[in-house]
Design a protein around this motif. Sequence first.
Motif, PDB file in Angstrom:
ATOM      1  N   VAL A 137       0.950  -1.146   0.287  1.00 59.31           N
ATOM      2  CA  VAL A 137      -0.262   0.201  -0.017  1.00 59.31           C
ATOM      3  C   VAL A 137       1.124   1.137   0.040  1.00 59.31           C
ATOM      4  CG1 VAL A 137      -2.141   1.191   1.272  1.00 59.31           C
ATOM      5  CG2 VAL A 137      -1.816  -1.120   1.381  1.00 59.31           C
ATOM      6  N   VAL A 138       0.608   1.523  -1.375  1.00 57.12           N
ATOM      7  CA  VAL A 138       1.783   2.968  -1.371  1.00 57.12           C
ATOM      8  C   VAL A 138       1.222   4.604  -0.662  1.00 57.12           C
ATOM      9  CG1 VAL A 138       3.585   1.979  -2.938  1.00 57.12           C
ATOM     10  CG2 VAL A 138       1.553   3.241  -3.370  1.00 57.12           C
ATOM     11  N   GLY A 139      -0.080   4.295  -0.525  1.00 53.50           N
ATOM     12  CA  GLY A 139      -1.585   5.413  -0.654  1.00 53.50           C
ATOM     13  C   GLY A 139      -2.766   5.719  -0.596  1.00 53.50           C
ATOM     14  N   LEU A 140      -3.010   6.372   0.362  1.00 57.64           N
ATOM     15  CA  LEU A 140      -4.543   5.914   1.456  1.00 57.64           C
ATOM     16  C   LEU A 140      -5.423   6.878   1.490  1.00 57.64           C
ATOM     17  CD1 LEU A 140      -3.710   3.816   4.919  1.00 57.64           C
ATOM     18  CD2 LEU A 140      -4.986   2.572   2.341  1.00 57.64           C
ATOM     19  N   ALA A 141      -6.304   7.026   1.040  1.00 59.47           N
ATOM     20  CA  ALA A 141      -6.911   8.015   1.294  1.00 59.47           C
ATOM     21  C   ALA A 141      -8.388   8.192   1.249  1.00 59.47           C
ATOM     22  CB  ALA A 141      -7.206   8.769  -0.195  1.00 59.47           C
ATOM     23  N   VAL A 142      -8.964   9.466   2.321  1.00 58.92           N
ATOM     24  CA  VAL A 142      -9.853   8.795   3.402  1.00 58.92           C
ATOM     25  C   VAL A 142     -11.397  10.311   3.259  1.00 58.92           C
ATOM     26  CG1 VAL A 142      -9.456   7.435   5.493  1.00 58.92           C
ATOM     27  CG2 VAL A 142      -9.857   9.931   5.877  1.00 58.92           C
ATOM     28  N   GLY A 143     -12.603  10.105   3.636  1.00 58.95           N
ATOM     29  CA  GLY A 143     -13.396  11.986   3.195  1.00 58.95           C
ATOM     30  C   GLY A 143     -12.964  12.374   4.125  1.00 58.95           C
ATOM     31  N   SER A 144     -13.051  11.808   5.821  1.00 55.96           N
ATOM     32  CA  SER A 144     -12.961  12.265   6.946  1.00 55.96           C
ATOM     33  C   SER A 144     -12.335  11.753   7.827  1.00 55.96           C
ATOM     34  CB  SER A 144     -14.296  13.364   6.945  1.00 55.96           C
ATOM     35  OG  SER A 144     -15.239  12.335   7.523  1.00 55.96           O
ATOM     36  N   ASN A 145     -12.209  10.976   7.941  1.00 56.53           N
ATOM     37  CA  ASN A 145     -11.630   9.761   9.029  1.00 56.53           C
ATOM     38  C   ASN A 145     -10.449   9.280   9.465  1.00 56.53           C
ATOM     39  OD1 ASN A 145     -11.885   8.455  11.189  1.00 56.53           O
ATOM     40  ND2 ASN A 145     -13.185   6.648  10.452  1.00 56.53           N
ATOM     41  N   ARG A 146     -10.000  11.500   9.381  1.00 56.27           N
ATOM     42  CA  ARG A 146      -7.931  11.323  10.055  1.00 56.27           C
ATOM     43  C   ARG A 146      -7.481  10.312  10.888  1.00 56.27           C
ATOM     44  NH1 ARG A 146      -5.447  15.413   8.242  1.00 56.27           N
ATOM     45  NH2 ARG A 146      -7.461  16.982   8.466  1.00 56.27           N
ATOM     46  N   ALA A 147      -8.329  10.125  11.779  1.00 57.06           N
ATOM     47  CA  ALA A 147      -7.847   9.178  12.957  1.00 57.06           C
ATOM     48  C   ALA A 147      -7.964   7.877  12.535  1.00 57.06           C
ATOM     49  CB  ALA A 147      -8.952   9.261  14.149  1.00 57.06           C
ATOM     50  N   GLU A 148      -8.904   7.427  11.866  1.00 57.24           N
ATOM     51  CA  GLU A 148      -8.268   5.545  11.466  1.00 57.24           C
ATOM     52  C   GLU A 148      -7.699   6.151   9.915  1.00 57.24           C
ATOM     53  OE1 GLU A 148      -9.299   1.369  10.567  1.00 57.24           O
ATOM     54  OE2 GLU A 148      -9.727   3.688  12.437  1.00 57.24           O
ATOM     55  N   LEU A 149      -7.390   6.940   9.247  1.00 58.68           N
ATOM     56  CA  LEU A 149      -6.840   7.397   7.991  1.00 58.68           C
ATOM     57  C   LEU A 149      -5.615   6.706   8.310  1.00 58.68           C
ATOM     58  CD1 LEU A 149      -5.783   7.452   5.230  1.00 58.68           C
ATOM     59  CD2 LEU A 149      -5.391  10.064   5.974  1.00 58.68           C
ATOM     60  N   GLU A 150      -4.880   7.647   9.456  1.00 60.51           N
ATOM     61  CA  GLU A 150      -3.515   7.923  10.557  1.00 60.51           C
ATOM     62  C   GLU A 150      -3.604   6.163  11.216  1.00 60.51           C
ATOM     63  OE1 GLU A 150      -3.737  10.389  13.913  1.00 60.51           O
ATOM     64  OE2 GLU A 150      -3.772  11.941  11.888  1.00 60.51           O
ATOM     65  N   ARG A 151      -4.682   5.205  11.704  1.00 55.01           N
ATOM     66  CA  ARG A 151      -4.182   4.358  12.206  1.00 55.01           C
ATOM     67  C   ARG A 151      -3.942   3.213  10.645  1.00 55.01           C
ATOM     68  NH1 ARG A 151      -5.576  -0.233  12.588  1.00 55.01           N
ATOM     69  NH2 ARG A 151      -7.243  -0.275  10.876  1.00 55.01           N
ATOM     70  N   GLN A 152      -4.484   3.710   9.900  1.00 57.87           N
ATOM     71  CA  GLN A 152      -4.335   2.724   8.804  1.00 57.87           C
ATOM     72  C   GLN A 152      -2.739   2.350   8.165  1.00 57.87           C
ATOM     73  OE1 GLN A 152      -7.461   3.299   5.633  1.00 57.87           O
ATOM     74  NE2 GLN A 152      -8.356   1.923   6.922  1.00 57.87           N
ATOM     75  N   ALA A 153      -2.606   4.160   7.832  1.00 60.46           N
ATOM     76  CA  ALA A 153      -1.541   4.101   7.482  1.00 60.46           C
ATOM     77  C   ALA A 153       0.015   3.551   8.540  1.00 60.46           C
ATOM     78  CB  ALA A 153      -1.562   5.963   7.554  1.00 60.46           C
ATOM     79  N   GLU A 154       0.513   4.129   9.678  1.00 64.06           N
ATOM     80  CA  GLU A 154       1.395   3.296  10.535  1.00 64.06           C
ATOM     81  C   GLU A 154       1.040   1.580  10.081  1.00 64.06           C
ATOM     82  OE1 GLU A 154       1.881   3.169  15.500  1.00 64.06           O
ATOM     83  OE2 GLU A 154       0.318   4.128  14.731  1.00 64.06           O
ATOM     84  N   GLU A 155      -0.468   1.199   9.819  1.00 66.48           N
ATOM     85  CA  GLU A 155       0.067  -0.515  10.453  1.00 66.48           C
ATOM     86  C   GLU A 155       0.708  -0.380   9.240  1.00 66.48           C
ATOM     87  OE1 GLU A 155      -3.610  -4.611  10.119  1.00 66.48           O
ATOM     88  OE2 GLU A 155      -4.006  -2.193  10.413  1.00 66.48           O
ATOM     89  N   PHE A 156       0.076   0.396   7.496  1.00 69.50           N
ATOM     90  CA  PHE A 156       0.516  -0.812   6.395  1.00 69.50           C
ATOM     91  C   PHE A 156       2.221   0.513   5.786  1.00 69.50           C
ATOM     92  CE2 PHE A 156      -3.487  -2.029   7.242  1.00 69.50           C
ATOM     93  CZ  PHE A 156      -3.359  -3.563   6.135  1.00 69.50           C
ATOM     94  N   GLY A 157       2.612   1.155   6.824  1.00 68.77           N
ATOM     95  CA  GLY A 157       3.664   1.517   6.407  1.00 68.77           C
ATOM     96  C   GLY A 157       3.486   2.948   5.596  1.00 68.77           C
ATOM     97  N   VAL A 158       2.585   3.908   5.208  1.00 69.21           N
ATOM     98  CA  VAL A 158       1.810   4.149   4.860  1.00 69.21           C
ATOM     99  C   VAL A 158       2.201   5.947   4.459  1.00 69.21           C
ATOM    100  CG1 VAL A 158      -0.168   5.413   2.398  1.00 69.21           C
ATOM    101  CG2 VAL A 158       0.336   2.582   4.000  1.00 69.21           C
TER     102      VAL A 158
END
Length: 364
Positions: free
Chosen positions: A30-51
């Motif tokens: 995973v090299v990129g992640l985008a969300v509508g507004s859920n910044r907290a969950e985005l940060e958690r996902q980015a940390e888990e997958f090293g994005v």
Amino acid sequence: MRSVIILGSTGSIGTQALDVIRANPRRFDVVGLAVGSNRAELERQAEEFGVEHTAVGIDEAVQLVRSVDADVVLNGITGSVGLGPTIATLERGMTLALANKESLIVGGDLVTRLAEPGQIVPVDSEHSAIAQALRSGTRDEVRRLVLTASGGPFRGRRREELVGVTPAEALAHPTWDMGLVVTTNSATLVNKGLEVIEAHLLFDVDYDRIDVVVHPQSIVHSMVEFVDGSTIAQASPPDMRLPISLGLDWPKRVGAVGRPLDWTTAQQWSFEPLDDEAFPAVRLAKQVGRAGGEYPAVFNAANEQAVAAFHAGRIGFTDIVETVRAVVDAHEAPTGALSVDSLAEAERIARAAADRRIEHAGRG
């Protein structure tokens, strides 16, 4: 290893895509992640997958697609706002795993003209099933496409029995766990109408050769009938991770994504004709699809306004499709060339027209 950008990573499609990737860490990156507004969950996902590359909101999502290299972009955004990322993905030459059907339906020829052969891989279970079945023959050997529909929570009801149904009842889908808009669209069968338009655009098959059949078990996800009378069906337990996995690495199959059917257990599958009188959305969608141009965008925008009004208690269930029909019938498409701006203006006009009709119905 396939590099992946996931748009809508905290939604149903996005989280299931991450399930597939989590189970296949040596196959996907995973090299990129985008969300509508859920910044907290985005940060958690980015940390888990090293994005490193993330985005919040549609404008940032478009910029993410334009600036980050990837093999495949999974567009799991809900609604026609997904058109911008779809166009950006195609313009950059990356594979588009398309779960955001609205962007194809609204964009129509704008999208299909940009796409190279095989660049768009469908993620909807029905269109993934068709894509799989089409590998059994050549284009000239296809007689028709058959999309299956679960029938939603109101399967078998007559039109007069649908007048007083509640939003809670409309959201009680018997098979799939989806968001508010998509689940409601499944109950009205607007979703199936959108899928008919999508099938036409994806596979270049005339509307007269695209049928819908009700299959409440949701095991057969769609079928292709060939000229020799053979019908090839794709069957599996209802689990979106299977078509998602194919979208991420088409046409290769990915392990550890779903369970097979249990052939040691007795089971029955049934197929029923669609009741166009009780559920007129598919017939209306075919009319809209044949008209082309701005009309699919008008259809989709009016429906989104009507669904919101239904859940706000401002109109009844059967008023949803009637609102859409009235807006489509009244729309006057311009004679100029189709563009992103003209589509946005058509959507604005359609939403305003739907709102006026809804307000009038409320006063009545």
